[in-house]
Write a protein that holds these residues in place. Structure first.
Motif, PDB file in Angstrom:
ATOM      1  N   GLU A  54       0.818  -1.203   0.000  1.00 44.95           N
ATOM      2  CA  GLU A  54       0.000   0.000   0.000  1.00 44.95           C
ATOM      3  C   GLU A  54       0.854   1.256   0.000  1.00 44.95           C
ATOM      4  N   THR A  55       2.092   1.170   0.513  1.00 42.76           N
ATOM      5  CA  THR A  55       3.022   2.292   0.515  1.00 42.76           C
ATOM      6  C   THR A  55       4.191   1.953  -0.393  1.00 42.76           C
ATOM      7  N   ILE A  56       4.490   2.838  -1.317  1.00 44.95           N
ATOM      8  CA  ILE A  56       5.604   2.646  -2.243  1.00 44.95           C
ATOM      9  C   ILE A  56       6.753   3.524  -1.774  1.00 44.95           C
ATOM     10  N   LEU A 116      -0.329   0.873 -10.256  1.00 45.32           N
ATOM     11  CA  LEU A 116      -0.304   0.374  -8.879  1.00 45.32           C
ATOM     12  C   LEU A 116      -1.685   0.607  -8.274  1.00 45.32           C
ATOM     13  N   ALA A 135      -1.884   1.020  -4.301  1.00 37.35           N
ATOM     14  CA  ALA A 135      -0.986   1.942  -3.597  1.00 37.35           C
ATOM     15  C   ALA A 135      -1.777   3.127  -3.050  1.00 37.35           C
TER      16      ALA A 135
END
Length: 164
Positions: free
Chosen positions: A3-5, A27, A30
């Motif tokens: 969920e976090t890049i 994504l 994300a």
């Protein structure tokens, strides 16, 4: 996909830093795009981030081939996010309520900016080195009373302002 890049704090190189062959990013899950995530991805033309709500500093800094961006859920755009995206023509941030300093710096081809959040939209107080006079701005219809002197909004002159 996470969920976090990338990281959201600290000083480091982003996960796709200078991936010069990367041309398309999708994504769908994300939510947060970290610091410097795609910085210098010079071939990046398209991004699809339908759920991203926060985009951190310099996430797309110097992505010189990026032409059109839509971040339909993004509410918080940090500093320098699109700085030096020299090919960027269209930017749609329909829910953005916070836009950091230098986010649009060096985007000399930007023609269309969509900011249709119904709440107050905060621009950082400094660092706007982009030419708003060549940009068609679209705002939420409840912002009509904020527009002054024809096409002035937030102290900047725009090519045109429309409402939706």
């Amino acid at each position: 996909m996470a969920e976090t890049i990338g990281n959201t704090s600290g000083n480091y190189v982003g996960p796709f830093y200078k991936c010069t062959a990367l041309s398309n990013v999708s994504l769908p899950k994300a939510v947060t795009i970290g610091l410097l995530a795609f910085e210098g991805c010079s071939a990046l033309k398209q991004i699809s981030l339908p759920c991203a709500t926060t985009v951190h500093n310099k996430a797309f800094y110097n992505c010189t081939a990026l032409t059109s961006v839509s971040l339909p859920e993004a509410t918080n755009i940090k500093e320098n996010v699109f700085d030096k995206c020299k090919a960027l023509k269209t930017l749609s941030l329909p829910k953005a309520i916070e836009i950091g300093a230098n986010t649009l710096s060096n985007t000399s081809r930007l023609q269309t900016l969509i900011l249709t959040a119904s709440g107050n939209i905060e621009f950082a107080d400094q660092g706007y080195t982009f030419d708003s006079s060549i940009i068609d701005l679209t705002l939420n219809s409840n912002k009509q009373s904020e527009v002054k002197y024809g096409y002035q909004w937030k102290g900047m002159d725009w090519l045109s302002i429309s409402f939706q």
